[in-house]
Design a protein around this motif. Structure first.
Motif, PDB file in Angstrom:
ATOM      1  N   THR A  38     -12.524  -3.410   5.157  1.00 34.31           N
ATOM      2  CA  THR A  38     -13.049  -4.601   4.487  1.00 34.31           C
ATOM      3  C   THR A  38     -12.496  -5.887   5.089  1.00 34.31           C
ATOM      4  O   THR A  38     -13.261  -6.809   5.379  1.00 34.31           O
ATOM      5  CB  THR A  38     -12.755  -4.568   2.980  1.00 34.31           C
ATOM      6  OG1 THR A  38     -11.363  -4.401   2.775  1.00 34.31           O
ATOM      7  CG2 THR A  38     -13.521  -3.456   2.310  1.00 34.31           C
ATOM      8  N   LEU A  49     -20.878  -3.503   7.922  1.00 29.93           N
ATOM      9  CA  LEU A  49     -20.736  -2.071   7.671  1.00 29.93           C
ATOM     10  C   LEU A  49     -22.081  -1.541   7.215  1.00 29.93           C
ATOM     11  O   LEU A  49     -22.629  -1.998   6.225  1.00 29.93           O
ATOM     12  CB  LEU A  49     -19.661  -1.809   6.618  1.00 29.93           C
ATOM     13  CG  LEU A  49     -18.252  -2.221   7.001  1.00 29.93           C
ATOM     14  CD1 LEU A  49     -17.303  -2.029   5.827  1.00 29.93           C
ATOM     15  CD2 LEU A  49     -17.780  -1.446   8.198  1.00 29.93           C
ATOM     16  N   LEU A  53     -19.351   2.753   1.957  1.00 25.56           N
ATOM     17  CA  LEU A  53     -17.892   2.693   1.993  1.00 25.56           C
ATOM     18  C   LEU A  53     -17.284   3.752   1.076  1.00 25.56           C
ATOM     19  O   LEU A  53     -16.282   4.383   1.410  1.00 25.56           O
ATOM     20  CB  LEU A  53     -17.420   1.299   1.601  1.00 25.56           C
ATOM     21  CG  LEU A  53     -15.949   0.981   1.806  1.00 25.56           C
ATOM     22  CD1 LEU A  53     -15.544   1.179   3.252  1.00 25.56           C
ATOM     23  CD2 LEU A  53     -15.658  -0.435   1.359  1.00 25.56           C
TER      24      LEU A  53
END
Length: 171
Positions: A38, A49, A53
């Motif tokens: 992050t 991204l 996650l």
């Protein structure tokens, strides 16, 4: 075998000692992984991204479990801490070099590719590539995730069996 004798007087079973090691190490690694993804990638480098996650952290937790279990298993083989270091360094270095992260697994001899299927690192590299680069979901990565968990369970079972045997011989 290197035995921290203070562990022998604690009212804990070998499985509780091993799981405490896995949980403590795992939490630190997962927090560092989350911070790296992050903050470093997202904020400092502004790399978007693509994948989930949460799914990547789940796979990372499975990988940390497997690698920590492998480390505990290697610790039951070594008699002293220096021996453990001399045993663990080449094992983890070779597993990392042959994982497919730096050079493709497909470029390695077929026998080596087959032998490396007992390495959780090989499976985790495939999971990481699939989740982070191709936005793969759980439906795609579950066989590799199951392999990582199974390898971790096997390593931990071997370590616990060796630890119990060692404790029985100390009594």
């Amino acid at each position: 075998m290197f035995i921290p004798y203070f562990l022998l007087v604690m009212p804990l079973r070998p499985s509780e000692i091993a799981l405490a090691k896995v949980a403590a190490n795992g939490l630190v690694v997962l927090v560092a992984t989350l911070a790296a993804l992050t903050f470093t990638l997202g904020v400092l480098l502004a790399v978007p991204l693509r994948g989930s996650l949460a799914l990547f952290l789940l796979a990372s937790a499975a990988y940390v479990f497997a690698v920590t279990s492998l480390g505990i298993m290697l610790a039951t083989i070594a008699r002293t801490m220096p021996q453990f270091g001399l045993l663990a360094m080449p094992v983890f270095l070779i597993l990392s070099m042959l994982s497919g992260a730096t050079s493709p697994l497909s470029g390695m001899p077929q026998g080596l590719q087959l032998a490396l299927q007992v390495s959780p690192t090989v499976h985790f590299v495939d999971i990481a590539h699939a989740v982070l680069f191709r936005d793969a979901g759980l439906a795609i990565i579950w066989p590799r995730l199951a392999a990582v968990m199974a390898l971790g369970a096997v390593f931990l079972a071997i370590a616990l069996a060796r630890f119990r045997t060692m404790l029985a011989s100390q009594s």
